[in-house]
Design a protein around this motif. Structure first.
Motif, mmCIF file in Angstrom:
data_model
loop_
_atom_site.group_PDB
_atom_site.id
_atom_site.type_symbol
_atom_site.label_atom_id
_atom_site.label_comp_id
_atom_site.label_asym_id
_atom_site.label_seq_id
_atom_site.Cartn_x
_atom_site.Cartn_y
_atom_site.Cartn_z
ATOM 1 N N PRO A 306 0.614 -1.180 0.057
ATOM 2 C CA PRO A 306 -0.149 -0.068 0.070
ATOM 3 C C PRO A 306 0.909 1.393 0.101
ATOM 4 C CG PRO A 306 -0.045 -1.087 2.186
ATOM 5 C CD PRO A 306 0.561 -2.027 1.167
ATOM 6 N N ASN A 307 2.144 1.099 0.718
ATOM 7 C CA ASN A 307 2.942 2.357 0.563
ATOM 8 C C ASN A 307 3.254 2.736 -0.740
ATOM 9 O OD1 ASN A 307 5.828 3.618 0.994
ATOM 10 N ND2 ASN A 307 4.846 3.936 3.105
ATOM 11 N N LEU A 308 3.806 1.758 -1.330
ATOM 12 C CA LEU A 308 4.448 2.017 -2.764
ATOM 13 C C LEU A 308 3.010 2.389 -3.783
ATOM 14 C CD1 LEU A 308 6.559 -1.294 -3.356
ATOM 15 C CD2 LEU A 308 7.493 1.269 -3.148
ATOM 16 N N SER A 309 2.130 1.573 -3.601
ATOM 17 C CA SER A 309 0.993 2.083 -4.424
ATOM 18 C C SER A 309 0.448 3.588 -4.025
ATOM 19 C CB SER A 309 -0.219 1.284 -4.027
ATOM 20 O OG SER A 309 0.047 -0.015 -4.112
ATOM 21 N N ARG A 310 0.605 3.954 -3.120
ATOM 22 C CA ARG A 310 0.402 5.471 -2.643
ATOM 23 C C ARG A 310 1.478 6.436 -3.290
ATOM 24 N NH1 ARG A 310 -1.661 3.476 2.573
ATOM 25 N NH2 ARG A 310 0.540 4.110 3.407
ATOM 26 N N HIS A 312 3.350 5.694 -5.931
ATOM 27 C CA HIS A 312 3.027 5.909 -7.373
ATOM 28 C C HIS A 312 1.987 6.490 -7.824
ATOM 29 C CE1 HIS A 312 2.912 4.312 -11.452
ATOM 30 N NE2 HIS A 312 1.650 4.062 -11.210
ATOM 31 N N ALA A 313 0.801 6.664 -6.934
ATOM 32 C CA ALA A 313 -0.355 7.323 -7.290
ATOM 33 C C ALA A 313 -0.017 9.059 -7.216
ATOM 34 C CB ALA A 313 -1.400 7.095 -6.563
ATOM 35 N N ALA A 314 1.034 9.291 -6.194
ATOM 36 C CA ALA A 314 1.460 10.688 -5.944
ATOM 37 C C ALA A 314 2.581 10.936 -6.902
ATOM 38 C CB ALA A 314 1.857 10.692 -4.512
ATOM 39 N N GLU A 315 3.100 10.199 -7.766
ATOM 40 C CA GLU A 315 4.106 10.227 -8.677
ATOM 41 C C GLU A 315 5.429 10.753 -7.883
ATOM 42 O OE1 GLU A 315 2.756 12.892 -11.668
ATOM 43 O OE2 GLU A 315 1.291 11.522 -12.496
ATOM 44 N N SER A 316 5.706 9.919 -6.989
ATOM 45 C CA SER A 316 6.870 10.195 -6.202
ATOM 46 C C SER A 316 7.873 9.172 -6.474
ATOM 47 C CB SER A 316 6.632 10.474 -4.703
ATOM 48 O OG SER A 316 7.701 10.551 -3.897
ATOM 49 N N LEU A 317 8.594 9.217 -7.585
ATOM 50 C CA LEU A 317 9.733 8.192 -7.961
ATOM 51 C C LEU A 317 10.616 8.012 -6.901
ATOM 52 C CD1 LEU A 317 10.438 5.947 -9.803
ATOM 53 C CD2 LEU A 317 11.519 7.938 -11.111
ATOM 54 N N ASP A 318 11.331 9.336 -6.441
ATOM 55 C CA ASP A 318 12.483 9.213 -5.355
ATOM 56 C C ASP A 318 12.040 8.222 -4.301
ATOM 57 O OD1 ASP A 318 13.913 10.555 -7.395
ATOM 58 O OD2 ASP A 318 13.798 12.220 -6.407
ATOM 59 N N THR A 323 11.949 3.130 -0.907
ATOM 60 C CA THR A 323 11.260 2.400 -0.309
ATOM 61 C C THR A 323 11.528 0.950 -0.606
ATOM 62 O OG1 THR A 323 9.415 3.957 -0.042
ATOM 63 C CG2 THR A 323 8.921 1.613 0.403
ATOM 64 N N LEU A 324 11.712 0.840 -2.001
ATOM 65 C CA LEU A 324 12.260 -0.628 -2.510
ATOM 66 C C LEU A 324 13.769 -1.023 -1.987
ATOM 67 C CD1 LEU A 324 10.954 -1.209 -6.264
ATOM 68 C CD2 LEU A 324 10.500 -2.559 -4.220
ATOM 69 N N GLY A 450 13.642 1.547 -14.214
ATOM 70 C CA GLY A 450 13.916 2.836 -13.324
ATOM 71 C C GLY A 450 13.125 2.774 -12.112
ATOM 72 N N ALA A 451 12.431 1.645 -11.697
ATOM 73 C CA ALA A 451 11.898 1.608 -10.481
ATOM 74 C C ALA A 451 12.651 1.171 -9.291
ATOM 75 C CB ALA A 451 10.700 0.633 -10.563
ATOM 76 N N TRP A 452 13.949 0.732 -9.638
ATOM 77 C CA TRP A 452 14.894 0.272 -8.494
ATOM 78 C C TRP A 452 16.084 1.228 -8.834
ATOM 79 C CZ3 TRP A 452 16.185 -2.722 -4.388
ATOM 80 C CH2 TRP A 452 17.568 -2.706 -4.245
ATOM 81 N N VAL A 453 16.506 1.985 -7.937
ATOM 82 C CA VAL A 453 17.596 2.698 -7.966
ATOM 83 C C VAL A 453 18.395 2.475 -6.843
ATOM 84 C CG1 VAL A 453 18.800 5.296 -8.080
ATOM 85 C CG2 VAL A 453 16.548 4.544 -9.600
ATOM 86 N N SER A 454 19.697 1.885 -6.726
ATOM 87 C CA SER A 454 20.337 1.501 -5.497
ATOM 88 C C SER A 454 20.557 2.797 -4.755
ATOM 89 C CB SER A 454 21.713 0.628 -6.025
ATOM 90 O OG SER A 454 21.353 -0.203 -6.457
#
Length: 526
Positions: A306-310, A312-318, A323-324, A450-454
């Protein structure tokens, strides 16, 4: 339209979500309680029924609806429903959220009811499909089919339970859904101890315990949905936009998140052709390997979806990528020492938990073979749990399904190669190898998209883990004694010695982490 929670005072939301570490801790503690009681349940089952034909038949009858639960309710449905519900919370009024909940409850309930009735009528067919090796033993096959008719309604009840739990999780109410499985374990323990002596076929008591537990789990969560203001009023509406989105996401998600469960089921199918006891040996070893997976891997995955879903909905890529990265570090911190302990202490752990009553020393040794094989893939199982939400939170189900098909195909090949030299242990090892393939492909896909950035500090963190796990391995090798001494000891002595080993190992591991600079505050992420 923006979210308007003030339009419905019955729905209350916290001003801000709790930190991920705290939420994961809550889920982890509740899940630990459930898993410990699950081990107690399995100890009771082992004591009363051992690893014979009756136990094999029950494990198949229980595994079929339980597998479908993980595949459907906790797998495809949860991964599709939570992102859609989070999107509705972010973009719509509460009245629309209630409409979505009502439509999903009615549409889901009708499908589940139909599937349950068909499965109960066709129980022998399902038994033949999932345990074809039983067909050569008429009594075992008949017993498994009879128990399946009783256990299959559990799928209907627990799927609705998972639906209720998904709503609570989406509103950051993690404790209740995490505690709910405790009721299953308590009910099955009660059935084995108190109901089995009253039945003509004692093992049938476990099947009734499963069905009763499903009803208890569902009704336990309803008051909490009521307090949230989202108690479902079921309405069948497949034309609802949210229901259609969920159905579209669910189809590929059936493979994407649940490949490891499909692989475990394939193990059972092939094990049914092996010598009697093979299904039970795989079950006991799988249950033990699932303890750290459930307490830590699934706990973290439950919190981040749910955290990642929110995000993504808020377009907060960083924040999404951070979080990942946090989730992967968290599972490595706990998963690596857990896998190491299962590898080095396979026989002592199994002897401590299951070497009672009908379980023999040979059962312990054979289960240890498959436990070591599963331990080799434990870290991969945990990584899959936290990497898959990186796709589902973005409502991308196509990539995981492609990866899942590849991993499942590889598992079938590995099964056929390894079953002949290693028997049941080869099946477990094949599952672990395919899990690593699955996790690796998921990680590569996230990186490419681009969903995973170390985040900074990975080399230092890896070095710290290496030192701490080295200290843990050295301590276990120093304190452990030959297997024969564990088997010769009484149950109380085994429990005491294992308690000392676990406490000493945990103390050394976390002390080593502190010495090399790892601090809890480094894992606090809101």
């Amino acid at each position: 339209m923006t979210r308007q929670n003030q339009s419905d005072p019955a729905v209350t939301e916290p001003p801000k979500a709790p930190g991920l570490l705290r939420s994961s801790g809550v889920v982890g503690v509740m899940t630990l309680l459930s898993r410990v009681l699950g081990l107690v349940r399995d100890m009771v089952i082992a004591r009363y029924f051992g690893a014979g034909a009756g136990a094999d038949a029950f494990f198949v009858a229980f595994k079929i609806p339980n597998f479908l639960r993980r595949l459907f309710a906790e797998g495809a449905f949860a991964q599709a429903f939570v992102p859609v519900l989070s999107s509705y919370r972010q973009q719509h009024a509460v009245s629309e959220v209630q409409r979505l909940v009502n439509a999903v409850a009615g549409s889901l309930g009708v499908v589940l009811l139909g599937v349950t009735l068909i499965a109960m009528l066709g129980a022998p067919v399902l038994t033949a499909v999932f345990a074809p090796g039983f067909m050569d033993e008429a009594e075992k096959f008949s017993l498994a089919s009879d128990m399946l008719r009783i256990t299959f309604p559990y799928l209907l009840l627990v799927s609705l339970t998972a639906f209720a739990g998904s709503i609570l999780n989406s509103y950051d109410r993690f404790a209740i859904p995490a505690f709910t499985p405790v009721l299953l374990n308590l009910t099955m323990i009660g059935a084995a101890v108190f109901l089995s002596p009253l039945m003509e076929t004692p093992i049938m008591a476990l099947a009734w315990g499963v069905m009763i537990a499903g009803a208890l789990q569902l009704f336990f969560q309803l008051p909490f949905l009521m307090s949230l203001g989202l108690l479902p009023r079921p309405k069948v509406d497949y034309r609802h936009e949210g229901v259609r989105r969920i159905l579209v996401l669910m189809a590929p998600a059936l493979f994407g998140v649940s490949v490891s469960q499909i692989n475990l089921l394939l193990d059972t199918v092939l094990a049914s052709f092996l010598q009697t006891g093979s299904v039970s040996w795989l079950y006991y070893s799988d249950r033990l390997s699932e303890l750290p997976l459930g307490v830590f891997g699934i706990a973290i995955a439950t919190v981040i979806l749910p955290n990642l879903s929110r995000k993504h909905a808020a377009e907060s890529l960083d924040q999404f990528t951070a979080t990942l990265d946090w989730a992967v570090r968290a599972v490595l911190l706990i998963g690596l020492p857990a896998a190491l302990a299962l590898l080095l202490l396979a026989e002592p752990l199994l002897a401590t938990l299951f070497y009672y009553g009908e379980v023999t020393a040979r059962d312990v040794g054979m289960s240890a073979q498959s436990l070591r094989a599963y331990s080799a893939g434990l870290m991969a199982f945990m990584l899959i749990k936290v990497l898959a939400p990186g796709y589902f939170a973005r409502q991308n189900t196509r990539t995981p399904v492609k990866i899942g098909i590849i991993a499942m195909g590889a598992n079938m090949v590995f099964n056929l190669v390894l079953i002949f030299p290693l028997a049941h242990a080869g099946l477990a090892l094949a599952t672990s190898i395919s899990a690593w393939l699955n996790a690796g492909l998921l990680w590569r896909g996230l990186k490419r998209e681009g969903a995973w950035v170390s985040q900074p500090g990975w080399l230092r963190f890896a070095s710290q883990l290496l030192i701490a796990n080295g200290a843990l391995a050295a301590l276990i090798l120093y304190l452990n004694v030959p297997v024969g001494q564990w088997l010769a000891a009484s149950g109380a002595e085994r429990a005491w010695d294992m308690g000392i080993l676990v406490a000493a190992g945990g103390a050394v591991y976390f002390a080593a982490l502190l010495l090399v600079g790892v601090r809890i505050r480094q894992f606090k992420l809101r």
